[in-house]
Scaffold this active site. Structure first.
Site, short mmCIF file in Angstrom:
data_model
loop_
_atom_site.label_atom_id
_atom_site.label_comp_id
_atom_site.label_asym_id
_atom_site.label_seq_id
_atom_site.Cartn_x
_atom_site.Cartn_y
_atom_site.Cartn_z
N ASN A 213 -12.33 -1.45 -2.24
CA ASN A 213 -12.00 -2.52 -3.55
C ASN A 213 -10.29 -2.27 -3.68
O ASN A 213 -10.15 -1.02 -3.57
CB ASN A 213 -13.20 -1.99 -3.73
N THR B 180 -10.24 2.37 -15.98
CA THR B 180 -9.85 0.58 -15.93
C THR B 180 -10.26 -0.38 -16.61
O THR B 180 -9.72 -1.38 -16.97
CB THR B 180 -9.83 0.29 -14.24
N ASP C 281 -0.43 -0.21 -9.57
CA ASP C 281 0.59 1.03 -8.71
C ASP C 281 0.36 0.15 -6.88
O ASP C 281 -0.10 0.52 -5.96
CB ASP C 281 -0.30 2.32 -8.50
N ASN D 295 51.41 -1.82 -2.24
CA ASN D 295 50.88 -0.39 -1.28
C ASN D 295 50.49 0.94 -2.28
O ASN D 295 51.65 1.17 -2.79
CB ASN D 295 51.98 -0.01 -0.30
N ARG E 224 33.59 2.44 -7.75
CA ARG E 224 32.73 2.82 -8.43
C ARG E 224 31.71 1.93 -9.56
O ARG E 224 30.69 1.96 -9.24
CB ARG E 224 33.18 4.22 -9.44
N GLY F 87 -2.54 3.54 -16.68
CA GLY F 87 -2.44 5.25 -16.58
C GLY F 87 -0.67 6.22 -16.92
O GLY F 87 0.01 5.69 -16.17
N ALA G 25 -1.03 -0.95 -15.99
CA ALA G 25 -0.47 -0.10 -15.62
C ALA G 25 0.20 0.87 -17.15
O ALA G 25 1.12 1.85 -17.58
CB ALA G 25 1.04 -0.49 -16.33
N TYR H 204 43.66 7.43 -6.38
CA TYR H 204 42.75 6.55 -7.91
C TYR H 204 43.25 5.43 -8.47
O TYR H 204 44.16 5.70 -9.50
CB TYR H 204 41.96 7.40 -9.15
N ARG I 263 -1.79 12.02 -10.50
CA ARG I 263 -1.65 12.55 -8.99
C ARG I 263 -0.08 12.51 -8.14
O ARG I 263 0.92 13.39 -7.42
CB ARG I 263 -2.80 11.92 -8.19
C1 UD1 Z 1 -9.29 1.94 -7.97
C2 UD1 Z 1 -10.47 1.62 -8.55
C3 UD1 Z 1 -10.56 1.17 -7.10
C4 UD1 Z 1 -9.81 1.03 -6.04
C5 UD1 Z 1 -8.87 1.43 -6.40
C6 UD1 Z 1 -7.52 0.61 -5.90
C7 UD1 Z 1 -11.15 1.88 -10.32
C8 UD1 Z 1 -12.41 3.02 -11.13
N1 UD1 Z 1 -11.11 2.00 -9.51
O1 UD1 Z 1 -8.81 3.67 -8.22
O2 UD1 Z 1 -11.76 0.69 -6.87
O3 UD1 Z 1 -10.17 1.14 -4.73
O4 UD1 Z 1 -7.88 1.47 -7.59
O5 UD1 Z 1 -6.51 1.10 -5.63
O6 UD1 Z 1 -10.89 0.22 -11.29
N2 UD1 Z 1 -5.30 2.20 -15.65
C9 UD1 Z 1 -4.81 1.61 -16.47
N3 UD1 Z 1 -5.25 2.71 -17.85
C10 UD1 Z 1 -6.71 3.51 -17.47
C11 UD1 Z 1 -7.08 4.26 -15.74
C12 UD1 Z 1 -5.83 3.21 -15.08
O7 UD1 Z 1 -4.02 0.99 -16.73
O8 UD1 Z 1 -6.93 3.61 -17.56
C13 UD1 Z 1 -4.35 1.68 -14.41
C14 UD1 Z 1 -3.09 2.66 -13.54
O9 UD1 Z 1 -2.24 2.61 -14.56
C15 UD1 Z 1 -3.43 1.79 -12.18
C16 UD1 Z 1 -4.36 1.25 -11.90
O10 UD1 Z 1 -4.75 1.26 -13.85
O11 UD1 Z 1 -2.14 0.74 -12.37
C17 UD1 Z 1 -5.00 1.78 -11.19
O12 UD1 Z 1 -6.01 2.89 -11.58
P1 UD1 Z 1 -5.99 4.30 -10.73
O13 UD1 Z 1 -6.04 5.84 -11.26
O14 UD1 Z 1 -4.78 4.46 -9.69
O15 UD1 Z 1 -7.30 4.14 -9.41
P2 UD1 Z 1 -7.92 4.31 -8.84
O16 UD1 Z 1 -8.76 6.03 -8.22
O17 UD1 Z 1 -6.80 4.26 -7.61
CA CA Z 2 -4.71 3.48 -7.49
#
Ligand code: UD1
Ligand code: CA
Length: 461
Positions: free
Chosen positions: A170, A79, A103, A377, A333, A11, A9, A366, A15
């Site tokens: 994957n 990753t 994610d 009332n 509220r 990243g 988590a 209020y 996008r």
């Molecule tokens: C990744 C996989 C892909 C797979 C897809 C599934 C890799 C290279 N690719 O691609 O094969 O089909 O997920 O959804 O693994 N993150 C980090 N540090 C980093 C980069 C990413 O913690 O340096 C975390 C992100 O926050 C995210 C998760 O890793 O939660 C996946 O990264 P993301 O960039 O979404 O990978 P995908 O391009 O979706």
């Molecule tokens: Ca992803």
């Protein structure tokens, strides 16, 4: 054998094109990362959960608190690199680790449990969870040899046109033997189009070493969908909404136009409840038997009692007891505790206040920082004046009190039982039991005043 889970988590979620780090983004008002952590905890596949954080890590840490351990990835180099930074936290190298992306909010406990069991019973060194989707754009492709044996994972950006045709992808979830995992990670590089260390490269490395690799196929591909942008977020949310609403309807909750109804995952709704269109119920809310909610209503972290009717209203962190009606256009509220058989009607706002049974504020009132008894009332336009611009003060109202229209009760103030507040009064003194309080200018009628005035007007011939 010690079992670990690593959740990625760190990243940025480029996008998503938003400020919030991607994994903190909410789905039905709950952060994405919270879903996956909850499911890992429920499925007992990990003795320890490690969350890799980096970009805006304080946001993720604020959500998860100290229920998990954190590994810091200062630079998001991919990753594979994200898993590398966990090495010092993984003590038992003979153990296994499940790696999941942060994610992927829709994965369920069953999938997690079954995949883990398969990995252990088949004595795999690595198991990849795969699925098939119609449009695999963006996903890593599962490359198998002619016998159908897993050989490697090729990222979308690196895939040849023929590899891009493969629609087995994957999911980003793996279970791996710890020793082999960290040995393999030392061998990956970033010679690819994104200049990142891809975790997926360990598959080909382990295959080359003739380790025992396997796949676990997820039939319902939506469960493993990755959320990468606001469009996929909306698709994931729609799926989750559908799953939750279907379950509720089967258990006896009626929904009118369910596509417009959003119920959070932790909400409890008892049978015989009817939910009308454009309604949101989120947080740890509970809706009890026979209640009718909506249309156009938002309820968060609140308890709604049996047979309550709540229409066109907002209810936040509040409790409404049985047989009361709320709305249309009421706002409970924060910290409202509405007694049984109350009526909180049109344009009434209640904040940090409690009411006894049978109390009514039917329109334009209020009620703030007040403790109100039963059978009270509130006339139209009556107000607890709780704020002097600096401090907030309490209003205490006894039982069987009648508050006339447009009365201002300037707090701190105590209104005794069975008292009567004359309409238009502005009170700044306590009222004893059984008294009439009147605090307004007396009316004076000047007889014939207008007729005389008209006689004096110049243009009046
Ligand atoms: C990744 C996989 C892909 C797979 C897809 C599934 C890799 C290279 N690719 O691609 O094969 O089909 O997920 O959804 O693994 N993150 C980090 N540090 C980093 C980069 C990413 O913690 O340096 C975390 C992100 O926050 C995210 C998760 O890793 O939660 C996946 O990264 P993301 O960039 O979404 O990978 P995908 O391009 O979706
Ligand atoms: Ca992803």
């Amino acid at each position: 054998m010690r079992k670990y889970a690593i959740i990625l988590a760190a990243g940025k979620g480029t996008r998503m094109k938003t400020e919030l780090p991607k994994c903190a983004y909410p789905l039905l008002k709950k952060p994405m990362i919270a879903y996956i952590i909850e499911n890992i905890q429920l499925s007992h596949v990990a003795d320890e959960i490690i969350v890799v954080v980096g970009h805006k890590r304080e946001v993720i840490q604020e959500i998860l608190g100290d229920q998990v351990r954190y590994a810091l990835q200062t630079e998001q180099l991919g990753t594979g690199h994200a898993v590398m930074v966990c090495e010092s936290l993984i003590q038992d190298l003979d153990g296994h680790t499940m790696i999941l992306p942060g994610d992927m909010p829709l994965v369920d406990t069953k999938t997690i449990e079954h995949a883990f069991l398969e990995h252990i019973t088949q004595q795999h060194d690595l198991t990849v969870l795969t699925t098939k989707i119609e449009d695999p754009t963006g996903y890593g492709r599962i490359i198998r040899n002619e016998q159908g044996v897993l050989e490697s994972i090729i990222e979308h950006h690196e895939a040849t046109p023929i590899q891009k045709e493969v629609n087995e992808v994957n999911t980003g979830v793996y279970i791996v033997n710890n020793r082999l995992l960290f040995e393999a990670l030392k061998k990956i590089d970033n010679n690819n189009s994104k200049k990142e260390y891809y975790l997926t490269d360990i598959i080909a490395i382990l295959k080359h070493q003739q380790q025992k690799l396997g796949t676990y196929f997820v039939k319902e591909s939506f469960k493993t969908m990755g959320v990468n942008d606001l469009y996929t977020l909306s698709i994931a949310e729609a799926k989750l909404r559908h799953v939750i609403n279907k379950q509720l309807m089967i258990s006896g909750v009626a929904m009118i136009n369910p596509d417009t109804i959003t119920i959070g995952q932790n909400v409890i709704i008892e049978e015989n409840v009817v939910i009308h269109p454009n309604t949101y119920i989120t947080g740890n809310s509970i809706i009890k038997k026979g209640a009718q909610i909506g249309p156009n209503t938002e309820i968060h972290e609140s308890i709604i009692g049996e047979r309550v009717v709540c229409r066109h209203s907002i209810v936040m962190n509040s409790v409404v007891h049985e047989d009361s009606t709320v709305g249309p256009f009421a706002h409970l509220r924060e910290g409202a505790n509405i007694g049984a058989h109350n009526r909180i009607g049109n344009y009434v706002e209640v904040k940090k206040s409690s009411t006894g049974a049978n109390t009514k504020a039917s329109h334009l009132a209020y009620i703030g920082d007040a403790t109100v008894g039963h059978n009270v009332n509130f006339g139209c336009g009556s107000i607890t004046v709780n704020y002097d611009g600096v401090n907030k003060y309490q209003t205490m109202i006894g039982n069987d009190v009648f508050i006339g229209c447009n009365a201002n009760l300037i707090a701190p103030i105590v209104i005794g039982d069975n008292s009567f507040i004359a309409a238009g009064s502005t009170l700044n003194k306590n009222v004893p039991n059984d008294a009439l309080a009147i605090a307004r200018a007396y009316q004076v009628n000047k007889e014939n005043y207008v007729r005389n005035l008209n006689g004096k007007k110049k243009d009046n011939k």
